[in-house]
Scaffold this active site. Structure first.
Site, PDB file in Angstrom:
ATOM      1  N   LYS A  55      -5.559   3.463   5.768  1.00 45.99           N
ATOM      2  CA  LYS A  55      -6.718   2.834   6.416  1.00 45.99           C
ATOM      3  C   LYS A  55      -7.953   3.201   5.616  1.00 45.99           C
ATOM      4  O   LYS A  55      -8.092   4.326   5.158  1.00 45.99           O
ATOM      5  CB  LYS A  55      -6.864   3.359   7.845  1.00 45.99           C
ATOM      6  CG  LYS A  55      -6.080   2.557   8.865  1.00 45.99           C
ATOM      7  CD  LYS A  55      -6.680   2.746  10.256  1.00 45.99           C
ATOM      8  CE  LYS A  55      -6.253   1.672  11.231  1.00 45.99           C
ATOM      9  NZ  LYS A  55      -4.830   1.719  11.568  1.00 45.99           N
TER      10      LYS A  55
ATOM     11  N   ASP B  32     -16.140   3.355  -7.489  1.00 51.98           N
ATOM     12  CA  ASP B  32     -15.611   4.179  -6.392  1.00 51.98           C
ATOM     13  C   ASP B  32     -14.361   4.937  -6.840  1.00 51.98           C
ATOM     14  O   ASP B  32     -13.375   5.030  -6.099  1.00 51.98           O
ATOM     15  CB  ASP B  32     -15.324   3.308  -5.167  1.00 51.98           C
ATOM     16  CG  ASP B  32     -15.290   4.108  -3.871  1.00 51.98           C
ATOM     17  OD1 ASP B  32     -15.733   5.277  -3.864  1.00 51.98           O
ATOM     18  OD2 ASP B  32     -14.804   3.574  -2.856  1.00 51.98           O
TER      19      ASP B  32
HETATM   20  P1  ADP Z   1     -10.634   0.747   1.525  1.00 52.89           P
HETATM   21  O1  ADP Z   1     -11.464  -0.210   0.745  1.00 52.89           O
HETATM   22  O2  ADP Z   1     -10.741   0.471   2.969  1.00 52.89           O
HETATM   23  O3  ADP Z   1     -10.849   2.179   1.124  1.00 52.89           O
HETATM   24  P2  ADP Z   1      -8.165   0.783  -0.030  1.00 52.89           P
HETATM   25  O4  ADP Z   1      -7.927  -0.412  -0.874  1.00 52.89           O
HETATM   26  O5  ADP Z   1      -8.652   2.012  -0.720  1.00 52.89           O
HETATM   27  O6  ADP Z   1      -9.112   0.378   1.193  1.00 52.89           O
HETATM   28  O7  ADP Z   1      -6.838   1.119   0.759  1.00 52.89           O
HETATM   29  C1  ADP Z   1      -6.841   2.113   1.765  1.00 52.89           C
HETATM   30  C2  ADP Z   1      -5.600   2.967   1.643  1.00 52.89           C
HETATM   31  O8  ADP Z   1      -4.426   2.152   1.781  1.00 52.89           O
HETATM   32  C3  ADP Z   1      -5.422   3.663   0.291  1.00 52.89           C
HETATM   33  O9  ADP Z   1      -6.124   4.878   0.208  1.00 52.89           O
HETATM   34  C4  ADP Z   1      -3.922   3.868   0.266  1.00 52.89           C
HETATM   35  O10 ADP Z   1      -3.569   4.975   1.069  1.00 52.89           O
HETATM   36  C5  ADP Z   1      -3.400   2.605   0.934  1.00 52.89           C
HETATM   37  N1  ADP Z   1      -3.092   1.559  -0.076  1.00 52.89           N
HETATM   38  C6  ADP Z   1      -3.958   0.664  -0.585  1.00 52.89           C
HETATM   39  N2  ADP Z   1      -3.374  -0.142  -1.495  1.00 52.89           N
HETATM   40  C7  ADP Z   1      -2.086   0.256  -1.571  1.00 52.89           C
HETATM   41  C8  ADP Z   1      -0.950  -0.168  -2.365  1.00 52.89           C
HETATM   42  N3  ADP Z   1      -1.051  -1.178  -3.243  1.00 52.89           N
HETATM   43  N4  ADP Z   1       0.213   0.497  -2.204  1.00 52.89           N
HETATM   44  C9  ADP Z   1       0.306   1.520  -1.327  1.00 52.89           C
HETATM   45  N5  ADP Z   1      -0.711   1.969  -0.560  1.00 52.89           N
HETATM   46  C10 ADP Z   1      -1.900   1.350  -0.669  1.00 52.89           C
HETATM   47 MG    MG Z   2     -10.405   3.081  -0.712  1.00 52.51          MG
END
Ligand code: ADP
Ligand code: MG
Ligand code: MG
Length: 263
Positions: free
Chosen positions: A15, A124
């Site tokens: 999340k 980021d």
């Molecule tokens: P936000 O912009 O809300 O920070 P993220 O893109 O960083 O969202 O995704 C939030 C979390 O979801 C990540 O920190 C990770 O734990 C999980 N996540 C995101 N993309 C992937 C992926 N391609 N494979 C596995 N887990 C993912």
């Molecule tokens: Mg993120």
């Protein structure tokens, strides 16, 4: 087509601030992906989709496979990084050997160099946004704060995550070099186990980023080599013109000593 006709949505993987990411499985092939839901309405959402589409094509960047939408949301179907976040690996591992740290920084810099060549500043970079696959490949993820820049254009707007933010971001006039600073903060955390710029409030963290000197003093530093210190000080310098580019980090002796040569 609707996303749930094509994919079966499964457990939550993570999340973040703007949406949640769930495991999803192709109904046709059984292949697994990660699906990020982004609520519509803000310009920033369109930018994340657009930048990911622009970047797909480097092994160090999470690939976007498909985009679905309905009235409320976009659904970004991405390649799955089933080993999770570098942050969680760091919590398990504690301090990294120089060899392991060099390997991570090299993979990160290959991805960042590609982004910068494509005119994208990530803004980021932090271990929550660096993901790992089962084969051990590192993938830069979360282009939610990324922007595209034209040649020589300067960026404004204070964005990022406090502990990782470059000093010039706080002034509000900066370039792609901010990603190198953030990677330097990461390198510090890998080698020493703590963040370089700390404080008990946002203001004190920002003060530290603007003023604190890297002193290389204290327990964990004793076992850190001179070349590692040299690279760190050239990534975490406030002087933007001498701060290394991603390409220069890749050519630094500490990286070449510990990793296999590559293009
Ligand atoms: P936000 O912009 O809300 O920070 P993220 O893109 O960083 O969202 O995704 C939030 C979390 O979801 C990540 O920190 C990770 O734990 C999980 N996540 C995101 N993309 C992937 C992926 N391609 N494979 C596995 N887990 C993912
Ligand atoms: Mg993120
Ligand atoms: Mg984001």
């Amino acid at each position: 087509k609707k996303i749930d006709q094509v994919y079966e949505l499964d457990k939550t993987l993570g999340k973040g601030k703007f949406g949640s990411v769930v495991l999803c499985r192709s109904r046709a092939t059984g292949e697994e992906f990660a699906c990020k839901t982004l609520k519509k309405g803000e310009e920033i959402v369109h930018r994340e989709v657009e930048i990911m589409q622009h970047l797909s094509g480097h092994p160090g960047v999470v690939t976007l496979k498909a985009v679905y939408e309905d009235a409320e949301s976009f659904y970004l179907v991405m390649e799955l990084c089933s080993e999770g976040r570098l942050l969680d690996q760091m919590a398990r591992e504690g301090l990294y050997s120089e060899q392991k740290a060099a390997h991570i920084i090299k993979e990160l810099m290959l991805a960042v160099r590609y982004c910068h060549e494509m005119g994208v500043v990530h803004r980021d970079i932090k271990p929550e946004n660096i993901l790992l696959t089962t084969s051990g490949q590192m993938k830069l993820a979360d282009f939610g704060l990324a922007v595209r820049i034209l040649d020589g254009q300067h960026l404004t707007g204070i964005v990022g995550s406090p502990a990782y933010v470059a000093p010039e971001v706080l002034v509000g006039n900066y370039s792609e070099k901010v990603d190198i600073w953030s990677a330097g903060v990461l390198l510090h955390a890998l080698l020493i186990g703590v963040l370089p710029f700390k404080g008990d409030s946002l203001d004190t963290v920002f003060e530290a980023i603007k003023k604190d000197k890297l002193d290389f003093v204290g327990g964990a530093w004793e076992s850190v080599s001179q070349p590692a210190r040299d690279l760190l000080s050239k990534m975490l310098t406030r002087n933007i013109s001498t701060r290394l580019t991603a390409d220069a980090v890749l050519r630094h002796p500490w990286i070449s000593f510990y990793t296999e040569p590559s293009l």
